[in-house]
Design a protein around this motif. Structure first.
Motif, short mmCIF file in Angstrom:
data_model
loop_
_atom_site.label_atom_id
_atom_site.label_comp_id
_atom_site.label_asym_id
_atom_site.label_seq_id
_atom_site.Cartn_x
_atom_site.Cartn_y
_atom_site.Cartn_z
N ASP A 229 9.22 5.17 -4.01
CA ASP A 229 9.47 3.99 -3.18
C ASP A 229 8.12 3.34 -2.87
O ASP A 229 7.36 3.85 -2.04
CB ASP A 229 10.18 4.37 -1.88
CG ASP A 229 11.58 4.89 -2.12
OD1 ASP A 229 12.51 4.07 -2.14
OD2 ASP A 229 11.74 6.11 -2.30
N PHE A 230 7.82 2.24 -3.55
CA PHE A 230 6.52 1.60 -3.33
C PHE A 230 6.57 0.12 -3.69
O PHE A 230 7.52 -0.35 -4.33
CB PHE A 230 5.43 2.31 -4.15
CG PHE A 230 5.51 2.10 -5.64
CD1 PHE A 230 4.78 1.09 -6.26
CD2 PHE A 230 6.30 2.92 -6.43
CE1 PHE A 230 4.86 0.90 -7.64
CE2 PHE A 230 6.37 2.75 -7.80
CZ PHE A 230 5.64 1.72 -8.40
N LEU A 231 5.54 -0.59 -3.26
CA LEU A 231 5.38 -2.00 -3.57
C LEU A 231 4.12 -2.15 -4.40
O LEU A 231 3.06 -1.64 -4.03
CB LEU A 231 5.24 -2.84 -2.30
CG LEU A 231 6.26 -2.62 -1.18
CD1 LEU A 231 5.91 -3.51 0.01
CD2 LEU A 231 7.67 -2.91 -1.66
N LEU A 245 12.33 0.99 -5.79
CA LEU A 245 13.11 1.64 -4.74
C LEU A 245 13.92 2.77 -5.34
O LEU A 245 14.62 2.56 -6.33
CB LEU A 245 14.04 0.62 -4.08
CG LEU A 245 13.38 -0.68 -3.56
CD1 LEU A 245 14.43 -1.65 -3.03
CD2 LEU A 245 12.35 -0.36 -2.49
N ALA A 246 13.80 3.95 -4.76
CA ALA A 246 14.50 5.14 -5.26
C ALA A 246 14.22 5.35 -6.75
O ALA A 246 15.10 5.75 -7.51
CB ALA A 246 16.00 5.02 -5.00
N ALA A 348 4.15 3.80 -0.48
CA ALA A 348 2.83 3.32 -0.91
C ALA A 348 2.85 1.83 -1.19
O ALA A 348 3.89 1.27 -1.54
CB ALA A 348 2.38 4.08 -2.17
N ILE A 349 1.69 1.22 -1.04
CA ILE A 349 1.44 -0.15 -1.49
C ILE A 349 0.27 -0.08 -2.44
O ILE A 349 -0.81 0.42 -2.08
CB ILE A 349 1.13 -1.10 -0.32
CG1 ILE A 349 2.38 -1.30 0.56
CG2 ILE A 349 0.60 -2.44 -0.83
CD1 ILE A 349 2.12 -2.09 1.81
N VAL A 382 3.20 4.78 5.09
CA VAL A 382 2.78 4.10 3.87
C VAL A 382 1.27 4.23 3.64
O VAL A 382 0.48 4.09 4.56
CB VAL A 382 3.20 2.61 3.89
CG1 VAL A 382 2.47 1.84 4.99
CG2 VAL A 382 2.97 1.96 2.54
N THR A 383 0.90 4.53 2.40
CA THR A 383 -0.52 4.51 2.02
C THR A 383 -0.82 3.17 1.36
O THR A 383 0.06 2.54 0.79
CB THR A 383 -0.85 5.65 1.04
OG1 THR A 383 -0.11 5.46 -0.17
CG2 THR A 383 -0.52 7.00 1.63
N VAL A 384 -2.07 2.76 1.43
CA VAL A 384 -2.51 1.50 0.81
C VAL A 384 -3.70 1.80 -0.09
O VAL A 384 -4.68 2.40 0.36
CB VAL A 384 -2.93 0.46 1.87
CG1 VAL A 384 -3.43 -0.82 1.19
CG2 VAL A 384 -1.77 0.15 2.81
#
Length: 408
Positions: A229-231, A245-246, A348-349, A382-384
């Motif tokens: 799950d990340f951007l 997502l998922a 995460a981003i 969330v990590t960046v």
């Protein structure tokens, strides 16, 4: 007939035959591993353990068995921007018919072509600079020319290609594979990139938005290999987000999710190509940031530096004044991303695109805004970080897509 010679009741075979039980368990493990490979394309052993829930020893046994059966392959990855960070991981993929894959990356001002093995090892790539937005036919022709040049220089032929994929810098209607949005890539409206590229290569071509390709590249080869799950944010001449997502890329109902570059900012008034004013990309695109850097770094005794003549962002980021400009750009992007963090709760981003070359100052600005504006629990989750693929996320995403397109 003696009692011990009576045939076994099939219903009780697994109860009375330890070897049958072991065999069934092994086959279930094999099926789990093969299912993950079919969905994700290329993974490491650690990925297999995470995605299947199997122990490392169970994965090791399954991989050894499947390698012996000739159902999968395993080899060391090519350089994907992680040089100097330790031994390169080995990756596992379903064995596919012999051949190579072709990956195409269309930016707003460049076209890149690359060929790779069906396990993701990059063999060669080449790029050219041109106006992709307003010259679609020329851009498509350039992609075909670049591809044939690298095939020729590496002694490969088009007949060896078993998969082709491309990323384009705008929304693509996933129902029709036609460019529809009138405010982005306006000269591409009504064009089917997949059809046009397929005609040029005589081979089916998978096409997707470049940010979605970038997300896939990071998920398969980059910084998001361990999260589902990340951007992924591509910050270049435009700004877009690829959503995973998922474990699956989320394109939206028609394929135009993630257009965060057209989020309006309070107080901003710059006219955007979409027709609105104050869109995010009018404030923090690579063009805008370079203009700001040129202004900040000019002196009273020397002529103003042209933005195109500036050193690379990675060098500029070491200068305090430039780092302030870059961090402020990160804060602005982070204000928009904070709302997505609240809505989607990603792990995460990943920051990609040309602006990501600035590194730590950009990530620090994004982090600051998320901590300030997102809900605390979501912000903490969330990590960046910036991309590990060094502005090649989209290209590696096309590689991963082309690999999945190839068949055994």
């Amino acid at each position: 007939m003696a009692t011990d010679e009576l045939p076994l009741d099939p219903a009780h075979a697994t109860e009375t035959s330890p070897s049958s039980s072991v065999s069934a368990r092994r086959r279930r493990t094999h099926d789990q591993v093969l299912a993950v490979l079919a969905e994700h394309g290329v993974v490491t052993r650690a990925d297999l353990s995470r995605l299947t829930g199997l122990s490392r020893s169970a994965v090791g046994t399954a991989v050894a068995s499947l390698l012996a059966e000739g159902l999968i392959t395993e080899e060391t990855t090519a350089d994907s921007g992680t040089a100097g960070r330790g031994r390169r991981p080995t990756v596992i993929a379903l064995r596919r018919r012999p051949g190579i894959v072709l990956a195409l990356d269309f930016g707003h001002s460049h076209v890149t072509a690359a060929i790779a093995t069906t396990t993701g090892r990059l063999l060669a790539e080449s790029s050219t600079t041109l106006d992709v937005d307003s010259r679609p036919e020329r851009a498509l022709d350039a992609a075909a020319t670049l591809a044939r040049e690298i095939l020729r220089t590496t002694d490969h032929t088009e007949s060896e290609i078993v998969g082709i994929a491309a990323g384009i810098p705008g929304p693509l209607d996933i129902r029709t594979q036609v460019v529809r949005a009138p405010t982005i890539l306006s000269e591409w409206i009504g064009l089917s990139p997949a059809e046009e590229l397929g005609r040029r290569f005589g081979h089916p071509v998978s096409v997707a938005n470049d940010a979605d390709m970038g997300a896939r590249g990071e998920h398969t080869f980059g910084a998001a290999r361990t999260v589902d799950d990340f951007l992924y944010v591509k910050a270049s001449h435009g700004i877009g987000a690829g959503l995973v997502l998922a474990g699956r890329t989320y394109p939206g109902s028609t394929g135009i999710s993630g257009e965060i570059g057209h989020t309006r900012l309070q107080g901003a008034t710059n006219l955007c190509r979409c027709g609105n004013r104050g869109c995010l990309e009018t404030v923090v695109s690579i063009t805008e940031v370079r203009d700001q850097l040129a202004h900040v770094l000019s002196s009273a005794t020397e002529p103003a530096t042209e933005p195109d003549a500036l050193p690379p962002l990675a060098e500029l980021a070491a200068q305090p004044a430039a780092a302030r400009v870059i961090t402020d750009a990160g804060r602005t992007i982070g204000m928009v991303l904070a709302d997505l963090v609240n809505c989607l709760n990603p792990a995460a981003i990943i920051l990609g695109g040309e602006l990501s070359a600035a590194g730590a100052p950009l990530a620090a600005g994004v982090r600051e805004s998320i901590d300030r504006y997102a809900q605390p629990a979501s912000a903490q989750a969330v990590t960046v970080q910036t991309s590990r693929l060094q502005q090649r996320s989209e290209l590696f995403g096309a590689v991963a897509t082309a690999i999945q397109q190839s068949t055994t």
